[in-house]
Scaffold this motif. Structure first.
Motif, PDB file in Angstrom:
ATOM      1  N   LYS A   1       0.827  -1.211   0.000  1.00 40.95           N
ATOM      2  CA  LYS A   1       0.000   0.000   0.000  1.00 40.95           C
ATOM      3  C   LYS A   1       0.866   1.267   0.000  1.00 40.95           C
ATOM      4  N   SER A   2       1.837   1.323   0.953  1.00 39.19           N
ATOM      5  CA  SER A   2       2.728   2.495   1.023  1.00 39.19           C
ATOM      6  C   SER A   2       3.591   2.586  -0.228  1.00 39.19           C
ATOM      7  N   SER A   3       3.971   1.429  -0.782  1.00 39.22           N
ATOM      8  CA  SER A   3       4.787   1.415  -2.007  1.00 39.22           C
ATOM      9  C   SER A   3       4.021   2.027  -3.168  1.00 39.22           C
TER      10      SER A   3
ATOM     11  N   SER B   1       4.296   5.681  -2.852  1.00 39.46           N
ATOM     12  CA  SER B   1       5.679   6.058  -3.188  1.00 39.46           C
ATOM     13  C   SER B   1       5.889   6.055  -4.696  1.00 39.46           C
TER      14      SER B   1
ATOM     15  N   TYR C   1       1.431  15.218   0.690  1.00 36.63           N
ATOM     16  CA  TYR C   1       1.672  13.835   1.104  1.00 36.63           C
ATOM     17  C   TYR C   1       1.698  13.749   2.629  1.00 36.63           C
TER      18      TYR C   1
ATOM     19  N   PRO D   1       2.840  10.993   5.279  1.00 37.61           N
ATOM     20  CA  PRO D   1       3.443   9.658   5.410  1.00 37.61           C
ATOM     21  C   PRO D   1       2.840   8.871   6.567  1.00 37.61           C
ATOM     22  N   GLN D   2       3.096   7.560   6.549  1.00 37.80           N
ATOM     23  CA  GLN D   2       2.540   6.703   7.591  1.00 37.80           C
ATOM     24  C   GLN D   2       3.130   7.050   8.947  1.00 37.80           C
TER      25      GLN D   2
ATOM     26  N   ASP E   1      -1.156   8.313   3.622  1.00 37.90           N
ATOM     27  CA  ASP E   1      -0.711   6.961   3.964  1.00 37.90           C
ATOM     28  C   ASP E   1      -1.136   6.613   5.389  1.00 37.90           C
ATOM     29  N   ASP E   2      -2.350   6.115   5.499  1.00 38.41           N
ATOM     30  CA  ASP E   2      -2.899   5.643   6.769  1.00 38.41           C
ATOM     31  C   ASP E   2      -2.758   6.662   7.896  1.00 38.41           C
TER      32      ASP E   2
ATOM     33  N   VAL F   1      -4.794   5.439   2.078  1.00 34.81           N
ATOM     34  CA  VAL F   1      -4.475   4.090   2.551  1.00 34.81           C
ATOM     35  C   VAL F   1      -5.090   3.961   3.926  1.00 34.81           C
TER      36      VAL F   1
ATOM     37  N   SER G   1       7.866  -3.321   6.501  1.00 32.76           N
ATOM     38  CA  SER G   1       6.729  -2.400   6.609  1.00 32.76           C
ATOM     39  C   SER G   1       6.456  -2.114   8.079  1.00 32.76           C
TER      40      SER G   1
END
Length: 1470
Positions: free
Chosen positions: A634-636, A639, A660, A662-663, A742-743, A777, A1370
């Motif tokens: 998912k994160s990929s 990216s 963006y 990030p997680q 991202d989540d 995500v 991950s």
């Protein structure tokens, strides 16, 4: 023609040696005085003026207003010109008969007047072009005054009666020349529009002003000169970047060409080529940019060498004079004065060379730092994984220092052999073939020095730097994961790892250097042995000794220069390799509507694909949800959309601006507002709306500084949810076209997550605009029905896509998953709605903490010591201190600390070693004194029948004394090296233990960049600089004492001159040391923010790139580097100022020794004169080295202070208590009892836990719930003693935990923290750093943690290398590794701190199931994230504002219809 003119007039022509040299009263001919002496300054000005005008034309600094100084120069100039014309007409009218006889009398005034008019024109041109002071005109007036001295002497001797008009005219003219020279020493006012503080340039502001100011009052940042434009980062890097890019393109083109010829080996060849010659490309780029200016310095060192070799020739003439009884006395004074002048010129050119080298070194440092920083913003992920943050910090600290050293010592590599050859040539002239013995000795020493330099380079550079890199990398990880180390009591394991690296590093430091003591013995021995008639007289001996002393410098410098060059080559390779690393490709993402067509992506060009066959088109303005298990890609996928991954095939298009999230939230060490607006203009209405939507207003309300509150490094003083909301607010504020999220909802409580979705992301949120595309995500099932498109990822592939209803209707894997978990998710969605009345920032707040401390201090001197750590480590220290007006007081205090640091350093070594070293040095110098005195006695021996008596005996004694001296030198070198290693080992260990034993509050308010700086730069200085400086300083101080004794033995009257010069030396040095210390501290303090900023940038590079903020961050980096250089530049200019002044003091000793020897010619032997004068010639060099070594020691002893800084900070309790009676199997039951327990985050603050009384029985499962800030996490921190009790006690199995060691406690209980942290190293090391468990037990824990299949498929299985921070796993996988740690330890007490926030629901269910089965016989405390996970627990404790508001079984609490019931009702559980 001149000669004929003079001869006609009855003069003897230009030169008459009988009148000038072979006479007791020397004088120059009238012709020479009226031609050469008049025309030399004129020729200088007329010849060089075109070049100077061109220079002024190219460097326009703005017009200067007509000032009093300029007016005075013009008036005096016109007076000088008029004198020439008056003299011309006077000769025409009064001496017309003499015109034909004395044409020179008529020519000279005209030429002189025209030259002065030219000088006036230059003054005006300089004013127009903004030149405040002129070295060019200064040299002209110096020449004019010097050339007038001879006619002045002649006029005084002739008297006023000769020609009264000319007599008065000449004296008036000479006086005005002196006045012009005096005025040239002052700078004019700044040009129009320029700030008064622009005080750069050697001619524009004397370092004396800065040194005096630093002596009187402590220096502040405002007192320093602003950098010249050519020294600023922007100017240097903008020019260098183009050249470096061109070099990289050439390298790439040659690599492609080579690869096309050898296709099978293309990749390998390209990699090898980059590693091998990237350093050469970098050197060529630096040489092209800084080479021309460096060559001017090289020219200075050539002039320096010319004067250096002229001095022994003059010494030879002086000793010849001493031997010649009939020689007139004036010749002796002439030789003495000439030696003094040559020594002064040698000093001036040497320090001009050093100034140039340091300036070039400073520019190289700025350039390399700029290149590395810019590279860190564009380096791709695969290359980034090969170099850690610690290694990058090393590149900009240690490696840039190696390049600066290289710039200073590079010329010695080629110049030293030339100097050696010249020395041997002059020795041949004095001693004939015997000089071959010296050549043979040199030939023997060269290979030996080369071998030692090579060995030293291998040990110190390659091996030592390798271990240093490893140590710094490990320290960086320790500092990043310090909380985990403390929770698991792993400090000792990592301490051992760091000390392991350290021991290997120190082992590489042990080395020694030979001293060339054989050359004199070999040459004189062979000279005497070849022929009995070869007599060693004073002239031969001491001129040869002066040449040997010159020879020692290049012989000692050459190995060091070679070693420095080799170190620089290694550093260039390291830098070149990093700067040539692969970059993110611009074409990874094209500008078109958001889509991916048949895309295959990987994290590296050689690695396996992380995403395969990605084919998706996202409509503009839609909300897309991406779901999948942990590690599914998912994160990929996000990216790939950002262009962060390697595109193997297909195409990715993203149109418009991107924001963006990030997680793992990336937070800057800045204010809340700065983190949110992120470089944009503040729009108040929109800003307030963003804060409200991201649920940040309640957080800001409770902060005294509101959104101006400083956030700690990496957001240390924020909770995980707060960091994520600040990160989200940054993205929302941007008003971008595409949002990649991202989540962001996993780290926040469910009710806050629902609020954010509704107010920000969802169809009714602030991002609901039809043109804003959102890709989310998520693991939250409740949000999926509102998504326009859902992408289901499995093992890097999109297996299903469509709307929520479409996917359910297909009855595929997604539908099964939803049916399993949807009911749970729906119940949970509201379980903490409106839970937070307010949200507190966790941990001490930096800025508020600082201000509280500062403004409550009643008396500075008593309390300032407590501020030392805080102020030194504060990131914005210069502004902060200047704002508070503390810089001065602080530096004064720290000056008093310096003596304590010396005591600390020497105490670490031990008195038992220091006393023998001092005796060794005294013995060494005594041997040297005897060695030289014996030589002077030998030189004075009478010659009988053309030979000297007992030459063999004298040679034997001479050789024996030289051997003893050599042994003593070797002994002192080895002893000092051993002392340095002893001190360095102990100080590093103290620093490491002090840091590891500091409480968590220390790490929350100390930026890791500062701590890394201590372990990198400061420890490196203690390793190398302090012992080397002490060794040099002691040897040269003792050598100076020897010289003074010898001079006073020859001429006791010299003490009258030496004592005042010694006082002057001490006075000047004391002036300098006060200033240098403060400049060093300002430079050191301004260096840490550079590393902190580098650290931040590397970790947040993907966010910076996504927001397109690279240029702003580059500008910030430039400002930090420039601020650091602003302190560095005055420091080395002040050092040059001191060195020049002190060398003039040394030259005074030369003059004194020579003049007194001439005065005592009748009573002194040539041998003792030769000994005194040849040794006094060494004084300038000795003083220069004393200055350098003393300065190095003074400046680097600050490193001892900075390393020792953390010794006085608060420490945790003892890790282990000796003789503890704690049972090995404790705790056997797992009971926990709180007795009136209270806890506070910091003294003076309100209690976070208030009077907690609680009994938890064995095997009991207890859930902790409550609002954020209610005290749930504080309870966990109290059990682990991360924070000590303010009152009350905690008992585990009846043992008071305050009475046992921290490691005894923490190693017997387990926590699974909210933030999963891994360290670089094997997977097994991350699970079991002490190597306590068997492989079978480790595999069993992995199986229970649902990681066995994943680890089994890894290439190295348990030995799989985790990258820094576990970035190659991950976030969910890292959380499962943390679970495996807990399963492996399986203690009787387990604490879960919202440990499943980052995993999907299915994995969460598996984890909860594992905990229930595997920890069935353990006591479990869970800080609840999802209420359904604790509904089957024995008890639930509801916390509210530090109190227990409710406590019972879940069923009973629900039946009581209290706070817990309301929470369950809101969550849909009842």
């Amino acid at each position: 023609m001149k000669s004929r003119t003079c001869t006609k007039s009855g003069f003897s022509g230009l030169g008459d040696w009988n009148r000038t040299w072979y006479t007791a009263n020397p004088d120059l001919t009238q012709c020479f005085q009226n031609t050469v002496l008049v025309w030399v300054p004129c020729i200088y000005l007329w010849l060089l003026v075109p070049f100077y005008c061109l220079h002024l034309y190219c460097h326009d600094r703005g017009r200067i207003q007509m000032s009093c100084l300029c007016t005075a120069k013009m008036v005096l100039g016109f007076l000088l010109a008029s004198f020439g014309f008056v003299e011309f007409f006077y000769i025409l009218l009064e001496r017309s008969q003499e015109i034909q006889q004395h044409m020179v009398f008529l020519l000279s005034p005209i030429i002189r007047s025209m030259t002065v008019i030219l000088a006036l024109c230059i003054i005006q041109l300089e004013r127009i072009r903004g030149c405040r002071s002129s070295v060019f005109l200064f040299l002209f007036w110096v020449l004019a005054v010097v050339c007038s001295l001879v006619p002045l002497r002649a006029k005084i001797q002739l008297g006023i009666a000769s020609d009264i008009v000319r007599y008065l005219a000449f004296f008036s003219y000479f006086t005005i020349q002196l006045a012009q020279l005096f005025l040239c020493c002052f700078a004019d006012q700044p040009p129009e529009g320029k700030a008064i503080l622009e005080k750069v340039g050697r001619g524009e502001c004397l370092p004396l002003l800065l040194v005096v100011k630093g002596y009187r009052t402590p220096l502040e940042a405002e007192d320093l000169w602003t950098l010249r434009e050519e020294d600023t980062s922007h100017k240097i890097i903008s020019e260098l970047q183009e050249d470096w890019t061109a070099e990289c393109e050439k390298a790439l083109a040659s690599g492609v060409a080579m690869g096309s010829r050898l296709q099978d080996q293309a990749q390998l060849l390209r990699k090898l080529q980059k590693e091998q010659i990237s350093g050469f490309f970098l050197l060529r780029t630096l040489a092209r940019n800084f080479g021309p200016y460096f060559l001017t310095g090289t020219l200075c060192i050539i002039f320096h060498d010319a004067f250096m070799f002229a001095i022994p020739q003059v010494l030879s003439l002086l000793l010849g004079f001493m031997r010649d009884e009939d020689a007139p006395l004036w010749k002796g004074y002439f030789y003495a004065t000439l030696m003094f002048l040559l020594s002064c010129l040698q000093s001036l050119f040497n320090h001009q060379y050093m100034y140039t080298c340091f300036t070039v070194g400073m520019r190289v440092k700025t350039a390399v730092m700029g290149l590395v920083y810019r590279k860190s913003l564009v380096i791709n992920s695969s290359a980034r994984r090969t170099c850690t943050v610690g290694e990058i910090v090393n590149l900009v600290s240690a490696d840039t220092q190696k390049l600066m050293d290289f710039v200073v010592y590079f010329n010695a590599v080629w110049l030293a052999p030339i100097e050696i050859a010249l020395c041997l040539f002059f020795l041949w002239q004095h001693l004939g073939p015997s000089a071959l013995a010296g050549i043979a000795t040199v030939i023997l020493i060269f290979p030996l020095n080369g071998f030692i330099a090579k060995k030293r380079s291998k040990l110190q550079v390659k091996i030592q730097m390798k271990f240093m890199d490893g140590r710094i990398r490990l320290m960086n990880e320790i500092l990043n994961g310090i909380k985990i180390l403390k929770f698991y009591a792993w400090e000792k394991a990592f301490l051992e790892q760091v000390l392991g690296y350290r021991e290997k590093e120190l082992k590489a430091l042990k080395n020694s250097q030979p001293e060339p003591t054989l050359i004199a013995f070999a040459m004189f021995g062979v000279y005497v042995g070849l022929d009995d008639r070869n007599v060693l007289d004073a002239q031969k001996v001491f001129v040869s000794m002066a040449l040997i002393n010159i020879l020692k410098t290049p012989l000692s410098q050459l190995p060091f220069a070679i070693s420095t060059t080799m170190q620089a080559v290694v550093s260039l390779r390291r830098l070149g390799k990093y700067l040539c690393s692969e970059e993110l490709k611009v074409d990874n993402v094209s500008k078109a509507p958001l889509s991916s067509e048949n895309g295959t992506f990987s994290w590296s060009a050689e690695g396996a694909p992380c995403l395969k066959r990605i084919d998706v088109r996202v409509p503009r303005g839609s909300l897309v949800a991406v779901v999948g298990h942990v590690g599914s890609g998912k994160s990929s996928l996000l990216s790939a959309m950002l262009g962060e991954t390697e595109k193997r095939s297909g195409q990715v298009s993203v149109k418009g601006s991107v924001a963006y999230v990030p997680q793992q939230a990336w937070i800057q060490n800045a204010t809340v507002q700065d983190n949110i607006i992120f470089g944009r203009e503040k729009l108040k209405t929109w800003y307030h709306r963003v804060l409200e939507a991201c649920a940040l207003l309640p957080d800001l309300d409770i902060l005294p500084a509101g959104d101006a509150t400083e956030i700690g490094e990496k957001g240390l003083n924020l909770s995980g949810g707060q960091k994520q909301r600040v990160s989200l607010a940054r993205a929302v504020y941007r008003k971008a076209d595409v949002y990649l999220l991202d989540d962001p909802l996993s780290a926040v409580d469910a009710h806050v997550g629902q609020h954010i979705f509704d107010k920000v992301i969802g169809p009714k949120g602030v991002l609901r605009d039809k043109v804003i595309t959102r890709i989310l995500v998520t693991h939250g099932m409740s949000f999926l029905p509102q998504a326009d498109l859902i992408l289901v990822l499995v093992d890097g592939e999109i297996t299903e896509s469509g709307s929520y209803q479409e996917l359910l209707s297909r009855h595929g894997a997604f539908a099964d998953f939803i049916h399993t978990f949807a009911s749970t998710e729906r119940k949970e969605s509201k379980h903490k709605q409106l839970l937070a009345n307010h949200i507190m920032f966790k941990g001490p707040n930096l800025l508020v903490f600082c201000l509280q401390l500062v403004f409550t201090v009643p008396k500075w001197p008593k309390n300032l010591k407590n501020l030392k750590l805080l102020i030194l480590d504060f990131r914005t220290m210069p502004k902060f201190l200047n704002y508070l007006g503390l810089t001065g007081t602080f530096c004064v205090l720290l000056q008093q600390v310096r003596l304590e640091m010396y005591k600390k350093y020497f105490k670490t070594i031990g008195l038992a070693i220091i006393i023998p070293i001092v005796f060794l040095y005294a013995f060494q110098q005594g041997a040297s004194l005897a060695y030289n005195y014996w030589l002077s006695m030998w030189a004075d021996d009478p010659v009988v029948n053309g030979t000297q008596i007992d030459a063999d005996l004298k040679l034997t004694v001479f050789g024996a004394l030289g051997f003893v001296q050599g042994v003593a030198i070797f002994g002192t070198t080895v002893a000092i090296s051993i002392c340095g290693i002893i001190a360095s080992r102990q100080l590093h260990m103290d620093l490491l233990i002090n840091v590891l034993r500091s409480p968590m509050s220390f790490f929350e308010c100390t930026p890791s960049g500062n701590l890394l700086n201590r372990f990198a730069k400061e420890i490196d200085a203690i390793d190398c600089m302090v012992p080397e400086g002490l060794k040099m300083m002691l040897s040269y101080v003792f050598k100076l004492m020897e010289v003074c004794i010898i001079v006073m033995m020859a001429t006791p009257f010299a003490i009258v001159i030496i004592l005042p010069l010694a006082f002057l030396y001490a006075f000047v040095q004391s002036f300098y040391v006060a200033t240098s210390c403060q400049l060093r501290r300002l430079e050191a303090v301004s260096r840490s923010p550079i590393y902190t900023h580098f650290n931040e940038t590397v970790q947040g590079a993907s966010v910076i790139r996504a927001f397109g903020e690279q240029s702003r961050f580059i500008l910030q980096a430039n400002q930090r580097v420039d601020f650091n250089q602003t302190s560095y530049f005055p420091r080395f200019v002040a050092t040059r100022w001191l060195a020049v002044n002190l060398e003039f003091v040394g030259n005074g000793v030369v003059l004194a020794a020579a003049i007194l020897s001439v005065m005592g010619k009748s009573t002194l032997s040539p041998g003792i004169v030769g000994l005194a004068v040849s040794h006094s010639l060494q004084v300038t060099g000795i003083l220069s080295w004393i200055v350098r070594s003393w300065t190095d020691v003074e400046n680097n002893i600050v490193s001892v202070e900075r390393v020792n800084e953390y010794a006085d900070t608060a420490k945790e309790a003892s890790w282990c208590i000796e003789g503890s009676s704690l049972p090995q199997a404790w705790p056997q039951k797992g009971t926990i009892e709180f007795q009136d327990y209270g806890l506070q985050y910091r003294k003076g603050l309100e209690l976070a836990l208030k009077g907690i009384t609680l009994n938890i029985q064995e095997r009991e499962k207890v859930g902790l719930v409550g609002r954020t800030g209610a005290g749930k996490s504080s309870l966990a921190l109290g059990i682990f003693r991360i924070l000590e009790a303010a009152k009350g006690k905690i008992f585990i199995d009846g043992v008071n935990i305050a009475e046992i060691g921290l490691h005894d406690l923490r190693s017997r209980i387990t926590i699974i923290p909210q933030d999963p942290v891994l360290f670089s190293g094997s997977l097994r090391m991350n699970l079991d750093p002490f190597d306590t468990y068997t492989d079978e037990e480790v595999w069993s824990s992995l199986e229970l943690a649902h990681l066995k299949n994943f680890v089994s498929n890894l290439p190295d299985k348990l030995n799989y290398e985790c990258s820094e921070g576990g970035e190659n796993l991950s976030l969910g996988q890292r959380q499962l590794v943390c679970l495996a740690r807990a399963l492996l330890r399986k203690t009787k007490i387990l604490v879960l701190d919202e440990a499943t926030a980052a995993v999907d629901l299915e994995t969460d269910t598996l984890i909860q199931s594992t905990i229930r089965t595997q920890f069935e016989d353990c006591t479990v405390l869970t800080i609840a994230h999802r209420l359904n996970t604790i509904m089957d627990y024995t008890r639930v404790i509801v916390m509210d504002r530090g109190h227990i508001s409710e406590m019972d079984s879940p069923a009973n609490l629900i039946s009581q219809r209290g706070q817990f019931y309301r929470m369950c009702r809101e969550a849909g559980l009842v």
